[in-house]
Design a protein around this motif. Structure first.
Motif, PDB file in Angstrom:
ATOM      1  N   ILE A 282       0.541  19.705  -4.412  1.00 15.77           N
ATOM      2  CA  ILE A 282       0.757  19.147  -3.072  1.00 15.77           C
ATOM      3  C   ILE A 282       1.424  20.227  -2.224  1.00 15.77           C
ATOM      4  CG2 ILE A 282       1.880  17.321  -1.756  1.00 15.77           C
ATOM      5  CD1 ILE A 282      -0.185  16.192  -3.642  1.00 15.77           C
ATOM      6  N   PRO A 283       0.823  20.575  -1.077  1.00 15.20           N
ATOM      7  CA  PRO A 283       1.470  21.560  -0.200  1.00 15.20           C
ATOM      8  C   PRO A 283       2.831  21.061   0.288  1.00 15.20           C
ATOM      9  CG  PRO A 283      -0.793  21.147   0.505  1.00 15.20           C
ATOM     10  CD  PRO A 283      -0.469  20.140  -0.566  1.00 15.20           C
ATOM     11  N   ALA A 284       3.720  21.983   0.570  1.00 12.96           N
ATOM     12  CA  ALA A 284       5.087  21.636   0.980  1.00 12.96           C
ATOM     13  C   ALA A 284       5.089  20.711   2.197  1.00 12.96           C
ATOM     14  CB  ALA A 284       5.882  22.900   1.259  1.00 12.96           C
ATOM     15  N   ILE A 285       4.250  20.980   3.165  1.00 15.99           N
ATOM     16  CA  ILE A 285       4.235  20.146   4.382  1.00 15.99           C
ATOM     17  C   ILE A 285       3.831  18.702   4.059  1.00 15.99           C
ATOM     18  CG2 ILE A 285       1.875  20.757   5.037  1.00 15.99           C
ATOM     19  CD1 ILE A 285       4.851  20.154   7.428  1.00 15.99           C
ATOM     20  N   THR A 286       3.009  18.533   3.041  1.00 17.10           N
ATOM     21  CA  THR A 286       2.600  17.176   2.652  1.00 17.10           C
ATOM     22  C   THR A 286       3.797  16.372   2.176  1.00 17.10           C
ATOM     23  OG1 THR A 286       0.418  18.012   2.058  1.00 17.10           O
ATOM     24  CG2 THR A 286       1.021  15.852   1.193  1.00 17.10           C
ATOM     25  N   TRP A 287       4.749  17.027   1.497  1.00 24.74           N
ATOM     26  CA  TRP A 287       5.942  16.329   1.038  1.00 24.74           C
ATOM     27  C   TRP A 287       6.751  15.790   2.213  1.00 24.74           C
ATOM     28  CZ3 TRP A 287       6.199  14.421  -3.549  1.00 24.74           C
ATOM     29  CH2 TRP A 287       5.541  15.051  -4.599  1.00 24.74           C
ATOM     30  N   VAL A 288       6.705  16.482   3.337  1.00 19.91           N
ATOM     31  CA  VAL A 288       7.384  15.987   4.537  1.00 19.91           C
ATOM     32  C   VAL A 288       6.794  14.640   4.943  1.00 19.91           C
ATOM     33  CG1 VAL A 288       7.814  16.420   6.990  1.00 19.91           C
ATOM     34  CG2 VAL A 288       7.989  18.306   5.340  1.00 19.91           C
ATOM     35  N   PHE A 289       5.479  14.557   4.918  1.00 18.88           N
ATOM     36  CA  PHE A 289       4.831  13.307   5.308  1.00 18.88           C
ATOM     37  C   PHE A 289       5.017  12.212   4.258  1.00 18.88           C
ATOM     38  CE2 PHE A 289       2.645  16.479   7.882  1.00 18.88           C
ATOM     39  CZ  PHE A 289       2.897  15.930   9.140  1.00 18.88           C
ATOM     40  N   ILE A 290       5.124  12.584   3.003  1.00 19.61           N
ATOM     41  CA  ILE A 290       5.427  11.597   1.957  1.00 19.61           C
ATOM     42  C   ILE A 290       6.815  11.014   2.189  1.00 19.61           C
ATOM     43  CG2 ILE A 290       5.833  11.300  -0.523  1.00 19.61           C
ATOM     44  CD1 ILE A 290       3.639  13.508  -0.918  1.00 19.61           C
ATOM     45  N   VAL A 291       7.769  11.858   2.534  1.00 17.44           N
ATOM     46  CA  VAL A 291       9.120  11.377   2.847  1.00 17.44           C
ATOM     47  C   VAL A 291       9.077  10.471   4.078  1.00 17.44           C
ATOM     48  CG1 VAL A 291      11.418  12.093   3.631  1.00 17.44           C
ATOM     49  CG2 VAL A 291      10.316  13.281   1.731  1.00 17.44           C
ATOM     50  N   LEU A 292       8.294  10.845   5.075  1.00 12.90           N
ATOM     51  CA  LEU A 292       8.157   9.988   6.258  1.00 12.90           C
ATOM     52  C   LEU A 292       7.562   8.631   5.890  1.00 12.90           C
ATOM     53  CD1 LEU A 292       6.939  12.532   8.960  1.00 12.90           C
ATOM     54  CD2 LEU A 292       9.152  11.365   8.864  1.00 12.90           C
ATOM     55  N   LEU A 293       6.615   8.632   4.976  1.00 11.61           N
ATOM     56  CA  LEU A 293       6.038   7.371   4.512  1.00 11.61           C
ATOM     57  C   LEU A 293       7.094   6.517   3.828  1.00 11.61           C
ATOM     58  CD1 LEU A 293       3.576   5.558   4.135  1.00 11.61           C
ATOM     59  CD2 LEU A 293       2.982   6.906   2.128  1.00 11.61           C
TER      60      LEU A 293
ATOM     61  N   SER B 272       9.338   5.102   6.387  1.00 14.96           N
ATOM     62  CA  SER B 272       8.650   4.004   7.078  1.00 14.96           C
ATOM     63  C   SER B 272       8.669   2.722   6.257  1.00 14.96           C
ATOM     64  CB  SER B 272       7.195   4.406   7.383  1.00 14.96           C
ATOM     65  OG  SER B 272       7.177   5.519   8.235  1.00 14.96           O
ATOM     66  N   ILE B 273       8.425   2.830   4.961  1.00 18.29           N
ATOM     67  CA  ILE B 273       8.452   1.644   4.098  1.00 18.29           C
ATOM     68  C   ILE B 273       9.838   1.015   4.112  1.00 18.29           C
ATOM     69  CG2 ILE B 273       8.305   0.858   1.692  1.00 18.29           C
ATOM     70  CD1 ILE B 273       6.174   3.091   1.310  1.00 18.29           C
ATOM     71  N   ILE B 274      10.849   1.844   3.986  1.00 20.00           N
ATOM     72  CA  ILE B 274      12.233   1.340   4.023  1.00 20.00           C
ATOM     73  C   ILE B 274      12.534   0.732   5.387  1.00 20.00           C
ATOM     74  CG2 ILE B 274      14.665   2.027   3.912  1.00 20.00           C
ATOM     75  CD1 ILE B 274      13.719   4.162   1.813  1.00 20.00           C
ATOM     76  N   GLY B 275      12.072   1.374   6.453  1.00 11.92           N
ATOM     77  CA  GLY B 275      12.282   0.851   7.793  1.00 11.92           C
ATOM     78  C   GLY B 275      11.634  -0.501   8.017  1.00 11.92           C
ATOM     79  N   ILE B 276      10.416  -0.661   7.505  1.00  8.14           N
ATOM     80  CA  ILE B 276       9.726  -1.951   7.614  1.00  8.14           C
ATOM     81  C   ILE B 276      10.535  -3.026   6.898  1.00  8.14           C
ATOM     82  CG2 ILE B 276       7.685  -3.243   6.880  1.00  8.14           C
ATOM     83  CD1 ILE B 276       6.075  -0.651   7.388  1.00  8.14           C
TER      84      ILE B 276
ATOM     85  N   THR C  12       0.826  -1.208   0.000  1.00 10.03           N
ATOM     86  CA  THR C  12       0.000   0.000   0.000  1.00 10.03           C
ATOM     87  C   THR C  12       0.862   1.260   0.000  1.00 10.03           C
ATOM     88  OG1 THR C  12      -0.252  -0.069   2.401  1.00 10.03           O
ATOM     89  CG2 THR C  12      -1.996  -1.082   1.095  1.00 10.03           C
ATOM     90  N   GLY C  13       2.003   1.207   0.664  1.00  6.59           N
ATOM     91  CA  GLY C  13       2.901   2.360   0.681  1.00  6.59           C
ATOM     92  C   GLY C  13       3.463   2.670  -0.693  1.00  6.59           C
TER      93      GLY C  13
END
Length: 104
Positions: free
Chosen positions: A82-93, A96-100, A63-64
């Protein structure tokens, strides 16, 4: 090989999401058929991946990949803003995928 199946499944998730948009609510049959084919391919490769990968890892990664890929396609192909702050959360996603994957 199962991680490759999972990645391909995620790519096909992006394909079906994109073609679903292009189908204009399934009113354009060629894109609607491409959507269904993408869904079938995505589920097929997800099923192959989950033969040996735990569902608790495979599903969120699948899903990620689909979510991030769809965002990128939306921005590039459809001009989504996409607002700039949203890109922060996309990077966090992505992190997270890489971390999993790395902790599996």
């Amino acid at each position: 090989m199962n991680w490759i199946y999972l990645f391909v499944a995620g790519l096909f998730e992006v394909v079906w999401a994109t073609t679903m948009k292009l189908s204009h609510g399934f009113s354009k049959w060629d894109w609607a058929l491409a959507t269904v084919a993408g869904m079938i391919a995505s589920f097929f490769f997800l099923a192959k991946a989950t033969k040996s990968l735990p569902l608790s890892l495979a599903y969120p990664i699948w899903t990620g990949i689909g979510a991030v890929g769809s965002i990128i396609v939306g921005v590039i192909l459809f001009g989504d803003k996409i607002p700039a702050i949203t890109w922060v959360f996309i990077v966090l996603l992505l992190v997270s995928i890489i971390g999993i994957k790395m902790t599996a």
